[in-house]
Scaffold this active site. Structure first.
Site, PDB file in Angstrom:
ATOM      1  N   ASP A 202       0.878  -1.114   0.152  1.00  0.00           N
ATOM      2  CA  ASP A 202       0.013  -0.096  -0.103  1.00  0.00           C
ATOM      3  C   ASP A 202       0.859   1.221   0.025  1.00  0.00           C
ATOM      4  O   ASP A 202       1.670   1.383   0.800  1.00  0.00           O
ATOM      5  CB  ASP A 202      -0.994  -0.265   1.073  1.00  0.00           C
ATOM      6  CG  ASP A 202      -1.770   1.007   1.459  1.00  0.00           C
ATOM      7  OD1 ASP A 202      -1.653   2.302   0.723  1.00  0.00           O
ATOM      8  OD2 ASP A 202      -2.714   1.051   2.120  1.00  0.00           O
ATOM      9  N   ILE A 203       0.938   1.999  -1.155  1.00  0.00           N
ATOM     10  CA  ILE A 203       1.782   3.261  -1.312  1.00  0.00           C
ATOM     11  C   ILE A 203       1.474   4.157  -0.088  1.00  0.00           C
ATOM     12  O   ILE A 203       2.494   4.932   0.415  1.00  0.00           O
ATOM     13  CB  ILE A 203       1.678   3.832  -2.633  1.00  0.00           C
ATOM     14  CG1 ILE A 203       2.917   4.668  -2.892  1.00  0.00           C
ATOM     15  CG2 ILE A 203       0.339   4.454  -2.483  1.00  0.00           C
ATOM     16  CD1 ILE A 203       2.960   4.896  -4.509  1.00  0.00           C
TER      17      ILE A 203
ATOM     18  N   SER B 238      -0.781   4.826 -15.008  1.00  0.00           N
ATOM     19  CA  SER B 238      -1.772   4.480 -16.089  1.00  0.00           C
ATOM     20  C   SER B 238      -2.167   3.069 -16.005  1.00  0.00           C
ATOM     21  O   SER B 238      -2.766   2.591 -17.227  1.00  0.00           O
ATOM     22  CB  SER B 238      -1.041   4.853 -17.313  1.00  0.00           C
ATOM     23  OG  SER B 238      -1.102   6.434 -17.059  1.00  0.00           O
TER      24      SER B 238
ATOM     25  N   VAL C 162      -5.464   4.815  -6.635  1.00  0.00           N
ATOM     26  CA  VAL C 162      -4.197   5.386  -5.839  1.00  0.00           C
ATOM     27  C   VAL C 162      -4.467   6.747  -5.467  1.00  0.00           C
ATOM     28  O   VAL C 162      -4.352   7.203  -4.481  1.00  0.00           O
ATOM     29  CB  VAL C 162      -2.895   5.062  -6.602  1.00  0.00           C
ATOM     30  CG1 VAL C 162      -1.573   5.823  -5.948  1.00  0.00           C
ATOM     31  CG2 VAL C 162      -2.501   3.843  -7.048  1.00  0.00           C
ATOM     32  N   ASP C 163      -5.156   7.750  -6.222  1.00  0.00           N
ATOM     33  CA  ASP C 163      -5.408   8.988  -6.115  1.00  0.00           C
ATOM     34  C   ASP C 163      -6.344   9.289  -4.978  1.00  0.00           C
ATOM     35  O   ASP C 163      -5.942   9.827  -4.145  1.00  0.00           O
ATOM     36  CB  ASP C 163      -6.035   9.714  -7.370  1.00  0.00           C
ATOM     37  CG  ASP C 163      -5.958  11.111  -7.428  1.00  0.00           C
ATOM     38  OD1 ASP C 163      -5.498  11.726  -6.672  1.00  0.00           O
ATOM     39  OD2 ASP C 163      -6.737  11.645  -8.163  1.00  0.00           O
TER      40      ASP C 163
END
Length: 189
Positions: free
Chosen positions: A9-10, A121, A32-33
């Site tokens: 998890d970033i 992307s 993610v954003d």
């Protein structure tokens, strides 16, 4: 420069900067954003809204990057980049590579040592995982090679920009699932 791919998890990465696969509005979204915006807290949205009012009234262009504070994230910085959307016909690998190169340039300007990237992307924007992995790894390795030469410049298309004095020591691709991890592992060889 150490380059690795991990499953995770970033938003929980203990790095100097995380890269956000943003949309051009910078006002949050899905994937993610959305996760980064939720984890960072409402202050991130406020800073992004200020950027839109001042520097980016038309939004952040595809392939460009801009920093904000990390707020409630373990990372000090969030570097937002807008990936090309294959569903809209944005399928040029150089445009995708620019996301990684631009984010690394911002990181160098901020004197960041460690950076975590998502698979920009690859989700809703429709790029195949193996293509994203190949372009991302090639872009990061090319940046690393220029940084190691320490000639102070990088070439991206026809533009030459300063790499900066700081040395990025680690790039970590933080991936949400095994399929993405496999694609990045293959690209890393």
């Amino acid at each position: 420069m150490k380059i690795e791919a991990v499953l995770g998890d970033i938003t929980t990465q203990h790095v100097d900067a995380v890269v956000n696969a943003a949309n051009s509005s910078l006002l949050g979204g899905g994937g993610v954003d959305g996760a980064i915006h939720r984890a960072a807290g409402p202050e991130l949205l406020q800073e992004c809204m200020q950027l839109r009012r001042s520097e980016l009234p038309d939004g952040l262009p595809v392939g460009q990057a801009v920093p904000t504070a990390g707020y409630r994230l373990p990372a000090r910085w969030v570097i937002h980049t807008v990936g090309p959307n294959a569903h809209r016909g944005e399928t040029e690998p150089a445009l995708l590579a620019s996301c990684f190169t631009s984010a690394l340039q911002v990181a160098a300007d901020l004197r960041v040592r460690t950076v975590a990237f998502p698979a920009v992307s690859a989700g809703a924007y429709g790029w195949p995982a193996d293509a994203v992995a190949r372009v991302a790894v090639d872009a990061v390795r090319a940046f690393a090679a220029r940084q190691e030469v320490r000639d102070g410049q990088q070439v991206c298309g026809s533009a030459v920009t300063d790499v900066g004095e700081a040395t990025i020591a680690e790039v970590r691709f933080v991936l949400l699932d095994e399929a993405l991890l496999a694609a990045f592992a293959a690209a890393l060889g």
